[in-house]
Design a protein around this motif. Structure first.
Motif, PDB file in Angstrom:
ATOM      1  N   GLY A 107      15.079  39.896  24.200  1.00 16.29           N
ATOM      2  CA  GLY A 107      14.569  40.426  25.463  1.00 16.29           C
ATOM      3  C   GLY A 107      15.095  41.825  25.744  1.00 16.29           C
ATOM      4  N   ILE A 108      16.390  42.036  25.505  1.00 14.59           N
ATOM      5  CA  ILE A 108      16.988  43.356  25.716  1.00 14.59           C
ATOM      6  C   ILE A 108      16.393  44.364  24.740  1.00 14.59           C
ATOM      7  N   ARG A 109      16.256  43.954  23.489  1.00 21.20           N
ATOM      8  CA  ARG A 109      15.689  44.853  22.470  1.00 21.20           C
ATOM      9  C   ARG A 109      14.278  45.291  22.853  1.00 21.20           C
ATOM     10  N   SER A 110      13.449  44.343  23.278  1.00 24.36           N
ATOM     11  CA  SER A 110      12.077  44.681  23.676  1.00 24.36           C
ATOM     12  C   SER A 110      12.072  45.661  24.840  1.00 24.36           C
ATOM     13  N   ARG A 111      12.946  45.435  25.820  1.00 22.00           N
ATOM     14  CA  ARG A 111      13.002  46.318  26.981  1.00 22.00           C
ATOM     15  C   ARG A 111      13.479  47.720  26.585  1.00 22.00           C
ATOM     16  N   ALA A 112      14.428  47.790  25.641  1.00 19.93           N
ATOM     17  CA  ALA A 112      14.936  49.093  25.198  1.00 19.93           C
ATOM     18  C   ALA A 112      13.824  49.922  24.559  1.00 19.93           C
ATOM     19  N   TYR A 113      12.938  49.259  23.811  1.00 15.33           N
ATOM     20  CA  TYR A 113      11.806  49.970  23.216  1.00 15.33           C
ATOM     21  C   TYR A 113      10.771  50.330  24.278  1.00 15.33           C
ATOM     22  N   GLU A 114      10.449  49.382  25.132  1.00 14.62           N
ATOM     23  CA  GLU A 114       9.414  49.604  26.145  1.00 14.62           C
ATOM     24  C   GLU A 114       9.791  50.730  27.107  1.00 14.62           C
ATOM     25  N   GLU A 115      11.075  50.817  27.460  1.00 12.01           N
ATOM     26  CA  GLU A 115      11.515  51.841  28.402  1.00 12.01           C
ATOM     27  C   GLU A 115      11.875  53.164  27.715  1.00 12.01           C
ATOM     28  N   GLY A 116      11.733  53.196  26.396  1.00 13.81           N
ATOM     29  CA  GLY A 116      11.938  54.440  25.670  1.00 13.81           C
ATOM     30  C   GLY A 116      13.385  54.825  25.441  1.00 13.81           C
ATOM     31  N   TRP A 117      14.316  53.872  25.549  1.00 12.89           N
ATOM     32  CA  TRP A 117      15.712  54.203  25.253  1.00 12.89           C
ATOM     33  C   TRP A 117      15.840  54.580  23.782  1.00 12.89           C
ATOM     34  N   ILE A 118      15.120  53.858  22.933  1.00 12.71           N
ATOM     35  CA  ILE A 118      15.243  54.039  21.490  1.00 12.71           C
ATOM     36  C   ILE A 118      13.857  54.073  20.854  1.00 12.71           C
ATOM     37  N   VAL A 119      13.773  54.680  19.669  1.00 13.07           N
ATOM     38  CA  VAL A 119      12.540  54.670  18.881  1.00 13.07           C
ATOM     39  C   VAL A 119      12.903  54.391  17.429  1.00 13.07           C
ATOM     40  N   ASP A 120      12.033  53.668  16.738  1.00 13.45           N
ATOM     41  CA  ASP A 120      12.184  53.419  15.312  1.00 13.45           C
ATOM     42  C   ASP A 120      11.509  54.530  14.529  1.00 13.45           C
ATOM     43  N   ARG A 121      12.158  54.964  13.460  1.00 10.97           N
ATOM     44  CA  ARG A 121      11.556  55.940  12.567  1.00 10.97           C
ATOM     45  C   ARG A 121      11.952  55.613  11.128  1.00 10.97           C
ATOM     46  N   TYR A 122      11.096  56.037  10.202  1.00 14.69           N
ATOM     47  CA  TYR A 122      11.384  55.918   8.770  1.00 14.69           C
ATOM     48  C   TYR A 122      11.409  57.317   8.177  1.00 14.69           C
ATOM     49  N   VAL A 176      12.917  55.599   1.262  1.00 13.92           N
ATOM     50  CA  VAL A 176      12.786  55.744   2.704  1.00 13.92           C
ATOM     51  C   VAL A 176      14.001  55.095   3.352  1.00 13.92           C
ATOM     52  N   GLN A 177      14.489  55.669   4.430  1.00  7.79           N
ATOM     53  CA  GLN A 177      15.547  55.014   5.188  1.00  7.79           C
ATOM     54  C   GLN A 177      15.110  54.803   6.625  1.00  7.79           C
ATOM     55  N   ARG A 178      15.456  53.630   7.131  1.00 11.80           N
ATOM     56  CA  ARG A 178      15.108  53.323   8.509  1.00 11.80           C
ATOM     57  C   ARG A 178      16.209  53.826   9.430  1.00 11.80           C
ATOM     58  N   ARG A 179      15.799  54.437  10.526  1.00 15.41           N
ATOM     59  CA  ARG A 179      16.745  54.877  11.539  1.00 15.41           C
ATOM     60  C   ARG A 179      16.202  54.497  12.912  1.00 15.41           C
ATOM     61  N   VAL A 180      17.113  54.337  13.853  1.00  9.84           N
ATOM     62  CA  VAL A 180      16.757  54.103  15.248  1.00  9.84           C
ATOM     63  C   VAL A 180      17.411  55.221  16.047  1.00  9.84           C
ATOM     64  N   PHE A 181      16.601  56.011  16.763  1.00  6.02           N
ATOM     65  CA  PHE A 181      17.086  57.183  17.473  1.00  6.02           C
ATOM     66  C   PHE A 181      17.114  56.932  18.978  1.00  6.02           C
ATOM     67  N   LEU A 182      18.137  57.468  19.618  1.00  8.22           N
ATOM     68  CA  LEU A 182      18.316  57.355  21.066  1.00  8.22           C
ATOM     69  C   LEU A 182      17.662  58.546  21.764  1.00  8.22           C
ATOM     70  N   ASP A 183      17.058  58.278  22.920  1.00  9.24           N
ATOM     71  CA  ASP A 183      16.640  59.364  23.806  1.00  9.24           C
ATOM     72  C   ASP A 183      17.809  59.638  24.747  1.00  9.24           C
ATOM     73  N   PRO A 184      18.582  60.713  24.521  1.00  6.40           N
ATOM     74  CA  PRO A 184      19.786  60.933  25.327  1.00  6.40           C
ATOM     75  C   PRO A 184      19.505  61.127  26.803  1.00  6.40           C
ATOM     76  N   GLN A 185      18.288  61.547  27.144  1.00  3.63           N
ATOM     77  CA  GLN A 185      17.974  61.768  28.548  1.00  3.63           C
ATOM     78  C   GLN A 185      18.014  60.469  29.347  1.00  3.63           C
ATOM     79  N   LYS A 186      17.831  59.322  28.673  1.00  2.23           N
ATOM     80  CA  LYS A 186      17.861  58.044  29.370  1.00  2.23           C
ATOM     81  C   LYS A 186      19.243  57.743  29.947  1.00  2.23           C
ATOM     82  N   LEU A 187      20.274  58.411  29.439  1.00  2.00           N
ATOM     83  CA  LEU A 187      21.621  58.201  29.966  1.00  2.00           C
ATOM     84  C   LEU A 187      21.725  58.635  31.421  1.00  2.00           C
TER      85      LEU A 187
END
Length: 372
Positions: A63-78, A251-262
């Motif tokens: 539930g927390i993970r889904s909310r973190a993606y939905e609210e734009g705290w983090i994004v997945d990238r390859y 390819v490497q998977r990374r998860v990036f933070l949107d620092p503005q959400k802080l």
């Protein structure tokens, strides 16, 4: 930490519920802090292992993970291996446009297909370019009609086959310190090619394998276009062929933070992104500086790049000193930098005015290589 209530996870790590912030700020629970850190770490472990390691009930974790993606705290990238897509050189540009040319610079940089990440602040602009050659024309200078578009700028280019990029937009260390978590799970992540020389067999992959690589890099953006949850970008959901591409290092998977959400959360207040650049002193080793910052200063740069002579690092800058552990001394950041670098310059841009015109678009690297 003002108003912070501590708790202990099943593995004995101390977490915090951040509170006591300004009115309108949301609180960050201990569970949210731990889940976001687990995602930023981007460990190759399975979802079950990640949940067990966190000590958080599976339903709560998801539930927390889904909310973190939905609210734009983090994004997945390859991130593709830069050499395998013929973009071995990574250039970081900091610029200060003249006010009357600001819009032209923003338009030029945002449209440049070599730009894979772009931050715009009230005063400074920062881009990352992936290119086929080292002789990079700086967008906003030669490519804006007015060559005096920038009041000042600096550029640093790293060959991805070297060890010059040991930290690449890795916010796990900063997040953990900001949230009051102990230690780190995988910090630091860099970006380095698995190919070490021209003609290396590792760079020779079949057209089918190259298509698999491209499909994985594009996956997060295709999901977004389809209106599907960003959670489905995780390795658990990708085809076996694409998982093999990660296992082989293409390819490497990374998860990036949107620092503005802080800014939306209470607790230790982070106000700026800070970029520091300087020239290495004789006999100074860049990795020794990184270790000194992390271990002695308890500073976890989200970016650390060096071309062998010059160095650029990026970090979060707080309004005041971070919470400290009683009895644990902390070395001076400025003194540490001065013992390794000369000609130090610091650029700060406030999170309040930060805009991201290009948000980690590594699919741009899949087109035909751009020539300077």
């Amino acid at each position: 930490m003002n108003g912070a209530a501590s708790g202990t996870s099943k593995r004995g790590r101390t977490c915090y519920v951040l509170s006591g912030g300004s009115p309108g700020l949301r609180n960050l629970t201990a569970g949210e802090a731990s889940v976001v850190r687990a995602m930023l770490a981007a460990l190759p472990s399975s979802e079950r292992e990640r949940i067990q390691e966190s000590g958080i009930p599976p339903r709560t974790f998801r539930g927390i993970r889904s909310r973190a993606y939905e609210e734009g705290w983090i994004v997945d990238r390859y991130l593709p291996d830069p050499v395998m897509v013929s973009r071995p050189f990574l250039t970081f540009v900091l610029g200060e446009p003249f006010v009357e040319r600001f819009s032209a610079v923003i338009e030029s940089w945002g449209a440049d297909p070599r730009v894979v990440h772009f931050w715009k602040g009230p005063q400074y602009v920062f881009v990352v370019l992936a290119t086929s050659e080292t002789n990079v024309r700086v967008p906003g200078v030669q490519e804006v009609s007015d060559v005096s578009a920038l009041r000042r700028h600096s550029a640093l280019t790293v060959d991805s086959r070297s060890s010059g990029l040991p930290v690449y937009f890795d916010f796990e260390g900063s997040w953990g310190r900001w949230a009051g978590l102990t230690g780190s799970l995988a910090y630091p992540h860099g970006w380095r090619s698995s190919v070490r020389s021209e003609g290396d067999e590792a760079a020779q992959i079949s057209p089918g394998a190259r298509s698999t690589l491209a499909g994985l890099v594009r996956r997060p953006f295709e999901l977004e276009a389809q209106g599907r949850s960003a959670v489905h970008a995780a390795p658990f959901f990708v085809p076996r062929s694409q998982r093999r591409a990660m296992e082989r290092g293409w390819v490497q998977r990374r998860v990036f933070l949107d620092p503005q959400k802080l800014l939306q959360m209470g607790g230790w207040k982070v106000e700026n992104l800070a970029f520091v650049q300087g020239e290495l002193l004789p006999k100074s080793e860049p990795l020794a500086l990184l270790h000194a910052l992390v271990d002695g200063c308890r500073l976890s740069p989200f970016l650390f790049a060096c071309d062998g002579r010059r160095l650029l690092l990026g970090s979060l800058a707080a309004a005041g000193p971070a919470p400290e552990k009683p009895g644990v001394p902390r070395a001076s950041v400025s003194a540490t930098l001065e013992s390794f670098l000369k000609g130090i310059e610091v650029f700060r841009t406030p999170l309040t005015g930060l805009v991201t015109p290009v948000n980690h678009r590594y699919d741009r690297m899949l087109g035909a290589p751009s020539r300077p």
